[in-house]
Design a protein around this motif. Structure first.
Motif, PDB file in Angstrom:
ATOM      1  N   VAL A 284       0.884  -1.146  -0.735  1.00 29.04           N
ATOM      2  CA  VAL A 284      -0.320  -0.061  -0.355  1.00 29.04           C
ATOM      3  C   VAL A 284       0.496   1.056  -0.152  1.00 29.04           C
ATOM      4  O   VAL A 284       1.576   1.263   0.718  1.00 29.04           O
ATOM      5  CB  VAL A 284      -1.080   0.057   1.497  1.00 29.04           C
ATOM      6  CG1 VAL A 284      -1.789   1.404   1.563  1.00 29.04           C
ATOM      7  CG2 VAL A 284      -1.855  -0.951   0.748  1.00 29.04           C
ATOM      8  N   LYS A 285       1.012   1.601  -1.273  1.00 34.24           N
ATOM      9  CA  LYS A 285       1.476   3.498  -1.321  1.00 34.24           C
ATOM     10  C   LYS A 285       0.846   4.346  -0.871  1.00 34.24           C
ATOM     11  O   LYS A 285      -0.212   4.332  -1.204  1.00 34.24           O
ATOM     12  CB  LYS A 285       2.460   3.316  -2.520  1.00 34.24           C
ATOM     13  CG  LYS A 285       3.149   2.057  -2.565  1.00 34.24           C
ATOM     14  CD  LYS A 285       4.391   2.077  -3.199  1.00 34.24           C
ATOM     15  CE  LYS A 285       5.622   2.813  -3.320  1.00 34.24           C
ATOM     16  NZ  LYS A 285       6.452   2.802  -4.017  1.00 34.24           N
ATOM     17  N   ASP A 286       1.206   5.924  -0.893  1.00 33.04           N
ATOM     18  CA  ASP A 286       0.855   6.955  -0.962  1.00 33.04           C
ATOM     19  C   ASP A 286      -0.447   7.067  -2.409  1.00 33.04           C
ATOM     20  O   ASP A 286      -1.323   7.041  -1.111  1.00 33.04           O
ATOM     21  CB  ASP A 286       1.436   8.157  -1.892  1.00 33.04           C
ATOM     22  CG  ASP A 286       2.027   7.915  -2.245  1.00 33.04           C
ATOM     23  OD1 ASP A 286       2.329   6.987  -3.218  1.00 33.04           O
ATOM     24  OD2 ASP A 286       2.717   9.045  -2.189  1.00 33.04           O
ATOM     25  N   ASN A 287      -0.679   7.124  -3.307  1.00 35.53           N
ATOM     26  CA  ASN A 287      -1.834   6.355  -4.083  1.00 35.53           C
ATOM     27  C   ASN A 287      -2.945   5.769  -3.672  1.00 35.53           C
ATOM     28  O   ASN A 287      -4.205   6.125  -3.430  1.00 35.53           O
ATOM     29  CB  ASN A 287      -0.981   6.512  -5.415  1.00 35.53           C
ATOM     30  CG  ASN A 287      -0.710   7.937  -5.837  1.00 35.53           C
ATOM     31  OD1 ASN A 287      -1.226   8.424  -5.779  1.00 35.53           O
ATOM     32  ND2 ASN A 287       0.530   7.658  -6.820  1.00 35.53           N
ATOM     33  N   HIS A 288      -2.498   4.345  -2.823  1.00 28.40           N
ATOM     34  CA  HIS A 288      -3.269   3.888  -2.289  1.00 28.40           C
ATOM     35  C   HIS A 288      -3.728   4.270  -1.251  1.00 28.40           C
ATOM     36  O   HIS A 288      -4.739   4.194  -0.881  1.00 28.40           O
ATOM     37  CB  HIS A 288      -3.248   1.860  -2.318  1.00 28.40           C
ATOM     38  CG  HIS A 288      -2.181   1.264  -3.520  1.00 28.40           C
ATOM     39  ND1 HIS A 288      -0.547   2.019  -3.794  1.00 28.40           N
ATOM     40  CD2 HIS A 288      -2.766   0.895  -4.682  1.00 28.40           C
ATOM     41  CE1 HIS A 288      -0.437   1.254  -4.263  1.00 28.40           C
ATOM     42  NE2 HIS A 288      -1.785   0.726  -5.330  1.00 28.40           N
ATOM     43  N   VAL A 289      -3.095   4.892  -0.220  1.00 29.50           N
ATOM     44  CA  VAL A 289      -3.815   5.848   1.007  1.00 29.50           C
ATOM     45  C   VAL A 289      -5.072   6.768   0.768  1.00 29.50           C
ATOM     46  O   VAL A 289      -6.070   6.334   1.185  1.00 29.50           O
ATOM     47  CB  VAL A 289      -2.618   6.183   1.555  1.00 29.50           C
ATOM     48  CG1 VAL A 289      -2.678   7.063   2.643  1.00 29.50           C
ATOM     49  CG2 VAL A 289      -1.940   4.800   2.397  1.00 29.50           C
ATOM     50  N   ILE A 290      -3.989   7.139  -0.632  1.00 23.91           N
ATOM     51  CA  ILE A 290      -5.585   8.397  -0.286  1.00 23.91           C
ATOM     52  C   ILE A 290      -6.533   7.373  -1.062  1.00 23.91           C
ATOM     53  O   ILE A 290      -8.094   8.605  -1.099  1.00 23.91           O
ATOM     54  CB  ILE A 290      -4.833   9.505  -1.736  1.00 23.91           C
ATOM     55  CG1 ILE A 290      -3.888  10.135  -0.926  1.00 23.91           C
ATOM     56  CG2 ILE A 290      -6.109  10.435  -2.752  1.00 23.91           C
ATOM     57  CD1 ILE A 290      -2.790  10.587  -2.514  1.00 23.91           C
ATOM     58  N   ALA A 291      -6.532   7.294  -2.001  1.00 27.43           N
ATOM     59  CA  ALA A 291      -7.985   6.383  -2.440  1.00 27.43           C
ATOM     60  C   ALA A 291      -9.127   5.614  -1.889  1.00 27.43           C
ATOM     61  O   ALA A 291      -9.844   5.973  -2.084  1.00 27.43           O
ATOM     62  CB  ALA A 291      -7.342   5.149  -4.894  1.00 27.43           C
TER      63      ALA A 291
END
Length: 302
Positions: free
Chosen positions: A184-191
């Protein structure tokens, strides 16, 4: 281009055991066809060298480092020359060498040796560059618990080879692709609306899959530790913040997570970052911007 297939089974068994055989023959053939499309010949060698001429080629290091990909280089010669080539004195991949050390000898028809030369060197020089770069990180981390990891920032089609070379240099492989481990990376966290919701969503969908979550601050770290996350990536943190993250994590005792430092790390900072107590340091530069290792092939008449 004259090709003798299949290559010797014992060589393929060796490469398979190293984790790099699958698709490798096709990879080598693709590389050879860049020099010689079907039906083409090496016009320089055919013009200047007698068809019955033989030679020995001495493959030697021209700088200090760690070699890798010598088995792949042998595969190139055997695909081009088949039983007409004799390979001796090949050093094991992962061997530390000094400038001038002989790493392999190949003997056979001179035209064929020169046809295979550049492709063999391209594989071995690049992979030895990866292994050498990795070994420098390993040396910088010596005496700490940190180990150097590669990433998915690999050349298209070269991932298995580059990750193999990282192992030859003493490093550790991160996930190979997008399905063998969840990250889980930053864009997954945002999404997903947050690090914890993202963690829970992946864990619900894939309860048995290894799972790592990227964090950018200590609050996210604490939240993930509270829900049982066991692998956490510290992204672009200062050295001081990483040290605090390690302290917070170590307070959990046996329930501590493994911590990986990532983002803009350089060899000059390696010891400083490792001293914080992180478990891993991931370095994209091991594969995405490595400098090739200087290997050369010199012919000798036989």
């Amino acid at each position: 281009m004259k090709q003798h297939l299949p290559p010797p089974s014992e060589l393929l068994d060796e490469l398979r055991a190293a984790g790099i055989e699958e698709g490798l023959v096709d990879h080598v053939l693709t590389a050879l066809r860049e020099d010689l499309p079907d039906g083409a010949v090496d016009v320089t060698s055919e013009s200047t060298i007698a068809a019955d001429a033989s030679a020995e080629g001495v493959l030697a290091a021209r700088e200090d480092g760690v070699v890798a990909g010598l088995g792949v280089a042998e595969l190139v010669f055997r695909i081009v020359l088949g039983d007409d080539v004799e390979v001796t004195d090949r050093l094991p991949d992962g061997t530390r060498v000094a400038a001038g050390d002989v790493v392999m000898r190949v003997a056979g028809p001179t035209r064929g040796l020169l046809t295979a030369e550049r492709t063999a060197l391209n594989f071995a020089s690049h992979l030895s560059g990866v292994a050498t770069a990795t070994s420098r990180w390993v040396a910088a981390l010596e005496g700490t618990r940190a180990r150097v990891l590669d990433t998915r920032k690999t050349l298209p089609g070269w991932r298995a080879l580059q990750k193999y070379a990282v192992r030859c240099g003493g490093g550790v492989n991160h996930r190979f692709g997008l399905s063998d481990k969840a990250m889980v990376k930053d864009n997954h966290v945002i999404a997903a609306g947050g690090a914890v919701p993202a963690y829970r969503a992946v864990r619900a969908a894939h309860p048995d899959l290894p799972l790592e979550v990227e964090v950018t601050d200590l609050d996210q770290l604490r939240d993930l530790l509270d829900v049982g996350c066991t692998e956490i990536l510290l992204d672009n943190m200062s050295t001081a913040t990483m040290a605090e993250a390690v302290r917070v994590n170590d307070e959990r005792g046996a329930a501590r997570a493994t911590l990986e430092a990532s983002g803009g790390l350089t060899l000059a900072r390696a010891a400083e970052v490792a001293a914080t107590g992180v478990d891993f340091i991931s370095v994209g530069a091991l594969t995405h911007s490595v400098v090739v290792f200087d290997l050369g092939l010199d012919l000798q008449d036989v």
